[in-house]
Design a protein around this motif. Structure first.
Motif, PDB file in Angstrom:
ATOM      1  N   ILE A 136       0.834  -1.205   0.000  1.00 48.58           N
ATOM      2  CA  ILE A 136       0.000   0.000   0.000  1.00 48.58           C
ATOM      3  C   ILE A 136       0.866   1.250   0.000  1.00 48.58           C
ATOM      4  O   ILE A 136       0.588   2.211  -0.728  1.00 48.58           O
ATOM      5  CB  ILE A 136      -0.975  -0.013   1.199  1.00 48.58           C
ATOM      6  CG1 ILE A 136      -1.998  -1.123   0.995  1.00 48.58           C
ATOM      7  CG2 ILE A 136      -1.673   1.352   1.346  1.00 48.58           C
ATOM      8  CD1 ILE A 136      -2.894  -1.382   2.178  1.00 48.58           C
ATOM      9  N   ILE A 137       1.923   1.251   0.793  1.00 50.37           N
ATOM     10  CA  ILE A 137       2.824   2.406   0.838  1.00 50.37           C
ATOM     11  C   ILE A 137       3.387   2.689  -0.554  1.00 50.37           C
ATOM     12  O   ILE A 137       3.431   3.844  -0.997  1.00 50.37           O
ATOM     13  CB  ILE A 137       3.952   2.173   1.872  1.00 50.37           C
ATOM     14  CG1 ILE A 137       3.365   2.215   3.282  1.00 50.37           C
ATOM     15  CG2 ILE A 137       5.073   3.181   1.709  1.00 50.37           C
ATOM     16  CD1 ILE A 137       4.312   1.762   4.369  1.00 50.37           C
ATOM     17  N   LYS A 138       3.784   1.639  -1.258  1.00 48.24           N
ATOM     18  CA  LYS A 138       4.299   1.812  -2.622  1.00 48.24           C
ATOM     19  C   LYS A 138       3.197   2.254  -3.582  1.00 48.24           C
ATOM     20  O   LYS A 138       3.390   3.164  -4.386  1.00 48.24           O
ATOM     21  CB  LYS A 138       4.922   0.512  -3.118  1.00 48.24           C
ATOM     22  CG  LYS A 138       6.243   0.179  -2.468  1.00 48.24           C
ATOM     23  CD  LYS A 138       6.778  -1.154  -2.974  1.00 48.24           C
ATOM     24  CE  LYS A 138       8.102  -1.500  -2.350  1.00 48.24           C
ATOM     25  NZ  LYS A 138       8.585  -2.831  -2.802  1.00 48.24           N
ATOM     26  N   ILE A 142       3.847   6.959  -1.059  1.00 41.84           N
ATOM     27  CA  ILE A 142       4.162   7.737   0.139  1.00 41.84           C
ATOM     28  C   ILE A 142       5.428   7.227   0.842  1.00 41.84           C
ATOM     29  O   ILE A 142       5.730   7.661   1.950  1.00 41.84           O
ATOM     30  CB  ILE A 142       2.977   7.763   1.131  1.00 41.84           C
ATOM     31  CG1 ILE A 142       2.602   6.357   1.577  1.00 41.84           C
ATOM     32  CG2 ILE A 142       1.785   8.515   0.533  1.00 41.84           C
ATOM     33  CD1 ILE A 142       1.623   6.296   2.737  1.00 41.84           C
ATOM     34  N   ALA A 143       6.147   6.342   0.216  1.00 40.94           N
ATOM     35  CA  ALA A 143       7.333   5.751   0.855  1.00 40.94           C
ATOM     36  C   ALA A 143       8.351   6.806   1.279  1.00 40.94           C
ATOM     37  O   ALA A 143       8.980   6.684   2.326  1.00 40.94           O
ATOM     38  CB  ALA A 143       7.984   4.728  -0.070  1.00 40.94           C
ATOM     39  N   SER A 144       8.497   7.842   0.499  1.00 39.04           N
ATOM     40  CA  SER A 144       9.489   8.867   0.841  1.00 39.04           C
ATOM     41  C   SER A 144       9.041   9.731   2.024  1.00 39.04           C
ATOM     42  O   SER A 144       9.840  10.461   2.578  1.00 39.04           O
ATOM     43  CB  SER A 144       9.746   9.767  -0.364  1.00 39.04           C
ATOM     44  OG  SER A 144       8.578  10.494  -0.693  1.00 39.04           O
ATOM     45  N   ARG A 145       7.765   9.605   2.420  1.00 42.15           N
ATOM     46  CA  ARG A 145       7.261  10.418   3.522  1.00 42.15           C
ATOM     47  C   ARG A 145       6.964   9.601   4.765  1.00 42.15           C
ATOM     48  O   ARG A 145       6.196  10.015   5.619  1.00 42.15           O
ATOM     49  CB  ARG A 145       6.007  11.177   3.088  1.00 42.15           C
ATOM     50  CG  ARG A 145       6.363  12.283   2.133  1.00 42.15           C
ATOM     51  CD  ARG A 145       5.208  13.178   1.852  1.00 42.15           C
ATOM     52  NE  ARG A 145       4.343  12.547   0.860  1.00 42.15           N
ATOM     53  CZ  ARG A 145       3.033  12.473   0.986  1.00 42.15           C
ATOM     54  NH1 ARG A 145       2.412  12.966   2.014  1.00 42.15           N
ATOM     55  NH2 ARG A 145       2.322  11.896   0.044  1.00 42.15           N
ATOM     56  N   LYS A 146       7.597   8.458   4.883  1.00 41.34           N
ATOM     57  CA  LYS A 146       7.401   7.699   6.114  1.00 41.34           C
ATOM     58  C   LYS A 146       8.329   8.249   7.164  1.00 41.34           C
ATOM     59  O   LYS A 146       9.488   8.525   6.905  1.00 41.34           O
ATOM     60  CB  LYS A 146       7.625   6.211   5.888  1.00 41.34           C
ATOM     61  CG  LYS A 146       9.053   5.830   5.580  1.00 41.34           C
ATOM     62  CD  LYS A 146       9.159   4.364   5.286  1.00 41.34           C
ATOM     63  CE  LYS A 146      10.559   3.943   4.978  1.00 41.34           C
ATOM     64  NZ  LYS A 146      11.167   4.591   3.846  1.00 41.34           N
ATOM     65  N   LYS A 147       7.802   8.458   8.313  1.00 43.16           N
ATOM     66  CA  LYS A 147       8.634   8.921   9.419  1.00 43.16           C
ATOM     67  C   LYS A 147       9.308   7.722  10.046  1.00 43.16           C
ATOM     68  O   LYS A 147      10.502   7.698  10.241  1.00 43.16           O
ATOM     69  CB  LYS A 147       7.778   9.669  10.445  1.00 43.16           C
ATOM     70  CG  LYS A 147       8.557  10.200  11.604  1.00 43.16           C
ATOM     71  CD  LYS A 147       8.322  11.639  11.764  1.00 43.16           C
ATOM     72  CE  LYS A 147       9.073  12.124  12.989  1.00 43.16           C
ATOM     73  NZ  LYS A 147       9.510  13.444  12.850  1.00 43.16           N
ATOM     74  N   ILE A 148       8.504   6.711  10.356  1.00 42.15           N
ATOM     75  CA  ILE A 148       9.031   5.485  10.957  1.00 42.15           C
ATOM     76  C   ILE A 148       8.172   4.332  10.431  1.00 42.15           C
ATOM     77  O   ILE A 148       6.966   4.433  10.379  1.00 42.15           O
ATOM     78  CB  ILE A 148       8.920   5.515  12.498  1.00 42.15           C
ATOM     79  CG1 ILE A 148       9.722   6.671  13.063  1.00 42.15           C
ATOM     80  CG2 ILE A 148       9.371   4.198  13.088  1.00 42.15           C
ATOM     81  CD1 ILE A 148       9.508   6.900  14.544  1.00 42.15           C
ATOM     82  N   LEU A 149       8.804   3.261  10.061  1.00 39.29           N
ATOM     83  CA  LEU A 149       8.096   2.028   9.751  1.00 39.29           C
ATOM     84  C   LEU A 149       8.784   0.963  10.566  1.00 39.29           C
ATOM     85  O   LEU A 149       9.938   0.636  10.328  1.00 39.29           O
ATOM     86  CB  LEU A 149       8.176   1.702   8.256  1.00 39.29           C
ATOM     87  CG  LEU A 149       7.500   0.421   7.800  1.00 39.29           C
ATOM     88  CD1 LEU A 149       6.013   0.454   8.120  1.00 39.29           C
ATOM     89  CD2 LEU A 149       7.699   0.225   6.297  1.00 39.29           C
ATOM     90  N   ARG A 150       8.117   0.485  11.580  1.00 40.95           N
ATOM     91  CA  ARG A 150       8.770  -0.452  12.491  1.00 40.95           C
ATOM     92  C   ARG A 150       7.839  -1.609  12.819  1.00 40.95           C
ATOM     93  O   ARG A 150       6.638  -1.495  12.691  1.00 40.95           O
ATOM     94  CB  ARG A 150       9.201   0.253  13.757  1.00 40.95           C
ATOM     95  CG  ARG A 150       8.014   0.767  14.573  1.00 40.95           C
ATOM     96  CD  ARG A 150       8.475   1.454  15.827  1.00 40.95           C
ATOM     97  NE  ARG A 150       7.297   1.814  16.600  1.00 40.95           N
ATOM     98  CZ  ARG A 150       7.096   2.988  17.113  1.00 40.95           C
ATOM     99  NH1 ARG A 150       7.967   3.933  16.956  1.00 40.95           N
ATOM    100  NH2 ARG A 150       6.018   3.239  17.812  1.00 40.95           N
ATOM    101  N   CYS A 151       8.412  -2.657  13.275  1.00 41.39           N
ATOM    102  CA  CYS A 151       7.658  -3.818  13.737  1.00 41.39           C
ATOM    103  C   CYS A 151       7.796  -3.898  15.251  1.00 41.39           C
ATOM    104  O   CYS A 151       8.890  -3.755  15.781  1.00 41.39           O
ATOM    105  CB  CYS A 151       8.189  -5.105  13.103  1.00 41.39           C
ATOM    106  SG  CYS A 151       7.930  -5.163  11.326  1.00 41.39           S
ATOM    107  N   SER A 152       6.688  -4.116  15.923  1.00 37.81           N
ATOM    108  CA  SER A 152       6.711  -4.287  17.371  1.00 37.81           C
ATOM    109  C   SER A 152       6.377  -5.729  17.680  1.00 37.81           C
ATOM    110  O   SER A 152       5.578  -6.340  17.001  1.00 37.81           O
ATOM    111  CB  SER A 152       5.664  -3.384  18.026  1.00 37.81           C
ATOM    112  OG  SER A 152       5.934  -2.043  17.765  1.00 37.81           O
TER     113      SER A 152
END
Length: 153
Positions: A136-138, A142-152
């Motif tokens: 979805i991000i691709k 909006i990939a260039s506007r991600k602040k943080i993409l993390r796994c918890s």
């Protein structure tokens, strides 16, 4: 809209996945009884939580639950609005449209929650979860506007 405040630069959100693999914006993998009403207008009780796991519902089922008509006790100033849990697709579309009207682009802080032992019960396996979100991000560019993409975990 949070976006109306010019100080807001980033939207933070947690995600869940429905049974039919829709990525939705939800803090928890289970519908919160404090804010959720069932399609018939009744409240969810804490004893029913296992019946309201987002990953066990298709999005069509999930969309019938309301998460805006019950006032959260910690937020008494909240306005009552009929609201369903949005898909990430719909949320990004709305944010991007509003951003184009306001002449600004926001950052996205996206959190993927994966709990060991809950795969296939409350969410897909981590690799599949990440793949659904990244697609979805691709797709939304909006990939260039991600602040943080993390796994918890």
């Amino acid at each position: 809209w949070a976006m109306d405040n010019k100080k807001v630069q980033t939207l933070e959100m947690d995600l869940a996945i429905t049974k039919d693999k829709q990525v939705v914006v939800s803090h928890d993998p289970v519908l919160n009884p404090i804010i959720t009403t069932q399609p018939d207008g009744k409240s969810i009780t804490t004893g029913e939580l296992n019946n309201h796991i987002i990953y066990q519902m298709n999005y069509e089922q999930l969309a019938k639950f309301d998460v805006g008509l019950k006032i959260h006790p910690r937020f008494p100033q909240q306005k009552k609005l009929a609201v369903s849990i949005p898909t990430l697709n719909d949320l990004v579309d709305s944010v991007e449209l509003k951003g184009s009207i306001l002449g600004r682009k926001l950052m996205y802080n996206i959190e993927i929650k994966s709990v060991e032992g809950k795969d296939i019960t409350e969410h897909p396996a981590p690799d599949e979860f990440v793949e659904l979100v990244v697609n979805i991000i691709k797709q939304k560019n909006i990939a260039s506007r991600k602040k943080i993409l993390r796994c918890s975990s």
